[in-house]
Design a protein around this motif. Sequence first.
Motif, short mmCIF file in Angstrom:
data_model
loop_
_atom_site.label_atom_id
_atom_site.label_comp_id
_atom_site.label_asym_id
_atom_site.label_seq_id
_atom_site.Cartn_x
_atom_site.Cartn_y
_atom_site.Cartn_z
N VAL A 109 0.63 -1.29 0.26
CA VAL A 109 0.23 0.30 0.24
C VAL A 109 1.15 1.15 -0.11
CG1 VAL A 109 -1.46 1.30 1.14
CG2 VAL A 109 -2.30 -1.21 1.23
N GLN A 110 2.16 1.03 0.84
CA GLN A 110 2.98 2.21 0.65
C GLN A 110 3.36 2.84 -0.46
OE1 GLN A 110 6.63 2.80 0.57
NE2 GLN A 110 6.25 4.65 0.78
N ARG A 111 3.83 1.70 -1.16
CA ARG A 111 4.22 2.36 -2.81
C ARG A 111 3.05 2.42 -3.55
NH1 ARG A 111 6.27 -3.20 -1.36
NH2 ARG A 111 5.53 -4.18 -2.81
N SER A 112 1.97 1.34 -3.61
CA SER A 112 0.25 1.80 -4.01
C SER A 112 -0.49 1.35 -4.01
CB SER A 112 0.66 1.76 -6.29
OG SER A 112 -0.48 2.40 -6.53
N GLY A 113 -1.47 1.18 -3.70
CA GLY A 113 -3.05 0.68 -3.58
C GLY A 113 -3.17 -0.53 -4.86
N LEU A 114 -2.33 -0.05 -5.83
CA LEU A 114 -2.64 -1.08 -7.62
C LEU A 114 -1.14 -2.39 -7.11
CD1 LEU A 114 -3.18 1.30 -9.68
CD2 LEU A 114 -4.68 -0.28 -9.34
N HIS A 167 -10.80 -7.71 -2.93
CA HIS A 167 -10.14 -8.20 -1.84
C HIS A 167 -11.06 -8.77 -0.31
CE1 HIS A 167 -6.40 -7.65 -4.57
NE2 HIS A 167 -5.83 -6.70 -4.32
N ILE A 168 -12.17 -7.71 -0.26
CA ILE A 168 -12.61 -8.57 1.03
C ILE A 168 -14.01 -8.28 1.13
CG2 ILE A 168 -11.04 -7.91 2.40
CD1 ILE A 168 -12.57 -5.55 3.35
N VAL A 204 -1.23 -4.02 -4.44
CA VAL A 204 -2.04 -4.88 -3.68
C VAL A 204 -2.58 -6.21 -4.52
CG1 VAL A 204 -3.29 -5.46 -1.61
CG2 VAL A 204 -2.16 -3.42 -1.32
N THR A 205 -1.74 -7.32 -3.98
CA THR A 205 -1.99 -8.18 -5.25
C THR A 205 -2.96 -9.56 -4.48
OG1 THR A 205 0.17 -9.95 -4.38
CG2 THR A 205 -0.10 -7.96 -6.42
N ASP A 206 -4.08 -10.31 -5.23
CA ASP A 206 -4.24 -11.56 -5.06
C ASP A 206 -3.54 -11.99 -3.61
OD1 ASP A 206 -6.59 -10.65 -6.33
OD2 ASP A 206 -6.18 -11.54 -7.68
N ILE A 235 -7.85 -7.56 7.06
CA ILE A 235 -7.70 -7.13 5.85
C ILE A 235 -7.12 -5.57 5.88
CG2 ILE A 235 -7.24 -7.45 3.01
CD1 ILE A 235 -7.06 -10.08 4.71
N HIS A 236 -8.66 -5.11 6.29
CA HIS A 236 -8.91 -3.53 5.82
C HIS A 236 -8.35 -3.15 6.74
CE1 HIS A 236 -11.92 0.02 7.14
NE2 HIS A 236 -12.70 -0.42 6.12
N ILE A 251 -3.31 -11.20 -0.44
CA ILE A 251 -4.85 -11.04 0.10
C ILE A 251 -4.21 -12.38 1.03
CG2 ILE A 251 -6.93 -11.14 0.49
CD1 ILE A 251 -5.46 -9.07 0.63
N ARG A 273 -5.14 4.92 -2.26
CA ARG A 273 -4.75 3.78 -1.79
C ARG A 273 -6.06 3.17 -1.12
NH1 ARG A 273 0.32 6.58 -1.99
NH2 ARG A 273 1.87 6.30 -2.83
N ASP A 331 -8.13 1.00 -3.73
CA ASP A 331 -7.34 0.11 -5.07
C ASP A 331 -7.02 -0.55 -4.82
OD1 ASP A 331 -7.89 1.08 -7.26
OD2 ASP A 331 -6.13 2.48 -7.20
N GLY A 332 -5.89 -0.37 -2.62
CA GLY A 332 -6.12 -1.61 -2.36
C GLY A 332 -6.30 -2.63 -1.64
N LEU A 333 -7.80 -2.25 -1.75
CA LEU A 333 -9.61 -3.41 -1.35
C LEU A 333 -9.76 -3.03 -3.11
CD1 LEU A 333 -9.95 -1.84 2.28
CD2 LEU A 333 -8.61 -4.16 1.41
N VAL A 351 -5.03 -1.54 5.90
CA VAL A 351 -4.53 -1.20 4.71
C VAL A 351 -4.97 0.16 4.64
CG1 VAL A 351 -6.47 -0.64 1.84
CG2 VAL A 351 -5.31 -3.13 2.87
N ARG A 395 -4.98 -14.41 4.48
CA ARG A 395 -5.52 -15.02 5.04
C ARG A 395 -5.47 -16.57 5.79
NH1 ARG A 395 -9.69 -13.20 1.10
NH2 ARG A 395 -10.63 -12.45 1.94
#
Lengths: 181, 181
Positions: free
Chosen positions: A107-112, B3-4, A114-116, A132-133, A119, B147, B150-152, A136, A123
């Motif tokens: 997230v610090q780099r970009s929301g985009l 993601h959630i 964050v990959t499956d 997780i919410h 997550i 973030r 898009d992070g979620l 983020v 989990r």
Amino acid sequence: MPHISLNSAEPGIRGLLQYRPETGRPLSELAEVLLRGPSTLSRGERELIAAYVSGLNDCQYCSASHSACAAAQLPEGMALVEQVRADASGAPVSEKLKALLAIAAAVQRSGLEVTDEHIAGARAAGATDLEIHDTVLIAAAFCMMNRYVDGLATIAPADPARYAAGAQHLIKEGYLPPSAA
Amino acid sequence: MPHISLNSAEPGIRGLLQYRPETGRPLSELAEVLLRGPSTLSRGERELIAAYVSGLNDCQYCSASHSACAAAQLPEGMALVEQVRADASGAPVSEKLKALLAIAAAVQRSGLEVTDEHIAGARAAGATDLEIHDTVLIAAAFCMMNRYVDGLATIAPADPARYAAGAQHLIKEGYLPPSAA
């Protein structure tokens, strides 16, 4: 010296919250809910995520302040905070916290970023959707706080004792301004 | 797909505010004060800063949503919003707004990227301390919102008409949830 004339000599975010209380109030409420409100993540764990992200953003005031808050609320103290900030994936924390720290770093780099896989990893380590919410949002919120504090060139005291004392105050009183508490 | 598991089919930030009202309330209040509260910057100008930063962060939902809000509140409409997003320094806006957009772009990279020269440029073009403050905080806040959204992996509708309709609703009702308004 700050880029704008503040109405106090308070350092970091504190001077900004006091300068503009209209925005200070919701910012304080957000910090209170995220870092101290009811959660299955401990207050120490949440402060650790805040400190970690603030370190990645090179924000001296926020990283020192939230490192002190994390250290004061984690049994392992500042030694663990320093390990996480130096190498989160190798630090002696739970697999769940490690996976949440990896999400925070993305997230610090970009929301985009964050990959499956991020997550799924969280989990598999037992993280809930709400954890997780909140991870983020804590990471995203500190990408705001760090930019706010440094974008206006607020003062960051050098003495670690100032941050340790501030942490004790926050642990006792919380993030809400006195009038809203 | 997010993601959630959210508790609604609402897209973007709207689904997140509804999923976690404890954090949704201060986030909505922050947006209301920054983008619609009393200010010497017009609502259109502030939405333009939000749209510009959201575009720099490649956040499809937020950039479409705030571009629509800016376009609906600026006399020059979407044509100007698109010019600013494509080339802020060459767009036909006031020197003051151009200088504030340059500050916002610096904040998007890092708070540490805001220089004395950025601030001097904004002051020379007539910007007040409060306008500089609010510009830094709007830019920082959208580095959070982008973030978070898009992070979620929240959903961003493709149809521009959805965003235009959302903008009309926001202009009429504001950012506060109905219960807090």
